[in-house]
Design a protein around this motif. Structure first.
Motif, mmCIF file in Angstrom:
data_model
loop_
_atom_site.group_PDB
_atom_site.id
_atom_site.type_symbol
_atom_site.label_atom_id
_atom_site.label_comp_id
_atom_site.label_asym_id
_atom_site.label_seq_id
_atom_site.Cartn_x
_atom_site.Cartn_y
_atom_site.Cartn_z
ATOM 1 N N LEU A 141 2.587 0.847 -10.812
ATOM 2 C CA LEU A 141 1.607 0.554 -11.792
ATOM 3 C C LEU A 141 0.363 0.096 -10.721
ATOM 4 O O LEU A 141 0.544 -0.575 -9.714
ATOM 5 N N ALA A 142 -0.769 0.130 -11.240
ATOM 6 C CA ALA A 142 -2.102 0.111 -10.593
ATOM 7 C C ALA A 142 -2.625 -1.328 -10.735
ATOM 8 O O ALA A 142 -3.008 -1.496 -12.069
ATOM 9 N N ASP A 143 -2.661 -2.167 -9.763
ATOM 10 C CA ASP A 143 -3.478 -3.545 -10.020
ATOM 11 C C ASP A 143 -4.728 -3.571 -9.074
ATOM 12 O O ASP A 143 -4.677 -4.433 -8.224
ATOM 13 N N PRO A 144 -5.593 -2.883 -9.340
ATOM 14 C CA PRO A 144 -6.757 -2.809 -8.356
ATOM 15 C C PRO A 144 -7.558 -4.008 -8.341
ATOM 16 O O PRO A 144 -8.145 -4.319 -7.058
ATOM 17 N N GLU A 145 -7.519 -4.864 -9.323
ATOM 18 C CA GLU A 145 -8.399 -6.153 -9.367
ATOM 19 C C GLU A 145 -7.427 -7.141 -8.569
ATOM 20 O O GLU A 145 -7.630 -8.552 -8.695
ATOM 21 N N HIS A 146 -5.969 -6.881 -8.619
ATOM 22 C CA HIS A 146 -4.971 -7.936 -8.356
ATOM 23 C C HIS A 146 -4.860 -9.112 -8.944
ATOM 24 O O HIS A 146 -4.172 -10.193 -8.574
ATOM 25 N N LYS B 75 0.767 -1.127 0.075
ATOM 26 C CA LYS B 75 0.035 -0.021 0.015
ATOM 27 C C LYS B 75 0.767 1.025 -0.203
ATOM 28 O O LYS B 75 1.829 1.321 0.892
ATOM 29 N N ASP B 76 0.472 2.309 -0.755
ATOM 30 C CA ASP B 76 1.061 3.457 -0.760
ATOM 31 C C ASP B 76 1.091 4.212 0.363
ATOM 32 O O ASP B 76 0.089 4.016 1.183
ATOM 33 N N MET B 77 2.049 4.998 0.870
ATOM 34 C CA MET B 77 2.002 5.962 2.083
ATOM 35 C C MET B 77 2.312 5.081 3.163
ATOM 36 O O MET B 77 1.791 5.835 4.232
ATOM 37 N N THR B 78 2.412 4.122 3.195
ATOM 38 C CA THR B 78 2.617 3.155 4.523
ATOM 39 C C THR B 78 4.126 3.284 5.085
ATOM 40 O O THR B 78 4.871 3.290 3.782
ATOM 41 N N PRO B 79 4.440 3.024 6.079
ATOM 42 C CA PRO B 79 5.897 3.163 6.717
ATOM 43 C C PRO B 79 6.629 2.275 5.649
ATOM 44 O O PRO B 79 8.054 2.586 5.169
ATOM 45 N N GLY B 80 6.413 0.723 5.804
ATOM 46 C CA GLY B 80 7.401 -0.004 4.999
ATOM 47 C C GLY B 80 7.330 0.185 3.588
ATOM 48 O O GLY B 80 8.620 0.155 3.006
ATOM 49 N N CYS B 81 6.266 0.278 2.956
ATOM 50 C CA CYS B 81 6.038 0.733 1.444
ATOM 51 C C CYS B 81 7.061 1.934 1.309
ATOM 52 O O CYS B 81 7.808 2.001 -0.001
ATOM 53 N N THR B 82 6.806 2.940 1.970
ATOM 54 C CA THR B 82 7.500 4.212 1.737
ATOM 55 C C THR B 82 9.022 3.934 1.882
ATOM 56 O O THR B 82 9.739 4.385 1.010
ATOM 57 N N THR B 83 9.690 3.447 2.848
ATOM 58 C CA THR B 83 10.975 3.123 3.077
ATOM 59 C C THR B 83 11.455 2.228 1.779
ATOM 60 O O THR B 83 12.555 2.741 1.191
ATOM 61 N N GLU B 84 10.673 1.190 1.234
ATOM 62 C CA GLU B 84 11.208 0.481 0.376
ATOM 63 C C GLU B 84 11.110 1.211 -1.038
ATOM 64 O O GLU B 84 12.171 1.272 -1.757
ATOM 65 N N GLU C 192 22.326 2.442 -14.397
ATOM 66 C CA GLU C 192 23.817 2.119 -15.036
ATOM 67 C C GLU C 192 24.086 0.536 -15.468
ATOM 68 O O GLU C 192 24.813 0.037 -16.291
ATOM 69 N N VAL C 193 23.041 -0.294 -14.914
ATOM 70 C CA VAL C 193 23.122 -1.689 -15.377
ATOM 71 C C VAL C 193 22.213 -1.853 -16.259
ATOM 72 O O VAL C 193 21.531 -3.049 -16.148
ATOM 73 N N ASP C 194 21.511 -1.067 -17.027
ATOM 74 C CA ASP C 194 20.348 -1.399 -17.806
ATOM 75 C C ASP C 194 19.255 -2.067 -17.210
ATOM 76 O O ASP C 194 18.583 -2.807 -17.948
ATOM 77 N N ALA C 195 18.932 -1.380 -15.772
ATOM 78 C CA ALA C 195 17.610 -2.171 -15.403
ATOM 79 C C ALA C 195 16.477 -1.099 -14.917
ATOM 80 O O ALA C 195 16.927 0.097 -14.449
ATOM 81 N N VAL C 196 15.342 -1.436 -15.188
ATOM 82 C CA VAL C 196 14.243 -0.460 -14.985
ATOM 83 C C VAL C 196 13.421 -1.126 -13.785
ATOM 84 O O VAL C 196 13.181 -2.245 -13.782
ATOM 85 N N ILE C 197 12.978 -0.127 -12.938
ATOM 86 C CA ILE C 197 12.401 -0.521 -11.699
ATOM 87 C C ILE C 197 10.722 -0.561 -12.004
ATOM 88 O O ILE C 197 10.372 0.750 -12.420
ATOM 89 N N LEU C 198 9.936 -1.312 -11.731
ATOM 90 C CA LEU C 198 8.563 -1.033 -11.598
ATOM 91 C C LEU C 198 7.667 -1.397 -10.376
ATOM 92 O O LEU C 198 8.065 -2.630 -9.922
ATOM 93 N N GLY C 199 7.137 -0.608 -9.786
ATOM 94 C CA GLY C 199 6.281 -1.144 -8.492
ATOM 95 C C GLY C 199 4.750 -1.244 -8.594
ATOM 96 O O GLY C 199 4.215 -0.590 -9.313
ATOM 97 N N ILE C 200 4.512 -2.495 -8.047
ATOM 98 C CA ILE C 200 2.955 -2.823 -8.499
ATOM 99 C C ILE C 200 2.385 -2.846 -6.819
ATOM 100 O O ILE C 200 2.834 -3.602 -6.095
ATOM 101 N N SER C 201 1.128 -2.348 -6.727
ATOM 102 C CA SER C 201 0.149 -2.552 -5.500
ATOM 103 C C SER C 201 -1.135 -2.436 -6.164
ATOM 104 O O SER C 201 -1.409 -2.013 -7.380
ATOM 105 N N PRO C 202 -2.036 -2.661 -5.318
ATOM 106 C CA PRO C 202 -3.565 -2.637 -5.730
ATOM 107 C C PRO C 202 -4.092 -0.976 -5.685
ATOM 108 O O PRO C 202 -5.166 -0.829 -6.220
ATOM 109 N N ASP C 203 -3.193 -0.209 -5.180
ATOM 110 C CA ASP C 203 -3.817 0.994 -5.030
ATOM 111 C C ASP C 203 -4.160 1.816 -6.562
ATOM 112 O O ASP C 203 -3.541 1.307 -7.656
ATOM 113 N N PRO C 204 -5.044 2.505 -6.768
ATOM 114 C CA PRO C 204 -5.464 3.172 -7.819
ATOM 115 C C PRO C 204 -4.274 4.148 -8.183
ATOM 116 O O PRO C 204 -3.646 4.688 -7.435
#
Length: 156
Positions: free
Chosen positions: A91-96, A39-48, A61-73
């Motif tokens: 990325l939004a995955d509201p229907e999980h 979940k967005d805006m929660t302590p652990g998720c914000t730290t990560e 630098e190592v040609d890697a793209v980061i994508l975060g996914i949660s059920p949040d809109p």
């Protein structure tokens, strides 16, 4: 669908916080760090998220793209990204559906209550679209460094 190391990562199409539609298979040719968080805006998720933000140059630098996914809109992802200056897509995955495909939509227990939610997990997908590494039940501290080290030692 069961995901498996050494097999093609399940493809998906999701809305990103910036309004783009992202199709995983369109990112072939790039290493992908796909992380699922509750979940967005929660302590652990914000730290990560901030740990990934702080290391984004090293991933680039190592040609890697980061994508975060949660059920949040999408609108909540937008606020989260703006508030913390996140330079990667959420990325939004509201229907999980994607969370279920990746096996991270789990029964969780907290303070005696049971509910379904995201089990914090990260997947590394190589340039051919193959799943090469997974971390499940992630502990936030030190995890981003572990992911970066894995890519440096195994994919470049």
């Amino acid at each position: 669908m069961t995901i498996e190391i050494g097999k093609q990562a399940p493809d998906f199409t999701l809305q990103a916080h910036n309004g783009e539609t992202i199709k995983l298979s369109s990112l072939k040719g790039t290493t992908i760090v796909l992380y699922f968080y509750p979940k967005d805006m929660t302590p652990g998720c914000t730290t990560e998220a901030c740990d990934f933000r702080d290391q984004v140059v090293q991933f680039t630098e190592v040609d890697a793209v980061i994508l975060g996914i949660s059920p949040d809109p999408v609108d909540r992802h937008q606020k989260f990204a703006e508030k913390y200056g996140l330079p990667f897509l959420l990325l939004a995955d509201p229907e999980h559906q994607v969370a279920e495909e990746y096996g991270v939509w789990k029964l969780k227990k907290n303070f005696g209550k049971e509910y379904m939610g995201i089990e914090r997990s990260t997947f590394i997908i190589d340039k051919t679209g193959t799943l090469v590494k997974e971390w499940r039940k992630v502990k936030v501290k030190g995890h981003v460094e572990d992911a970066l080290t894995y890519i440096k030692e195994n994919l470049i």
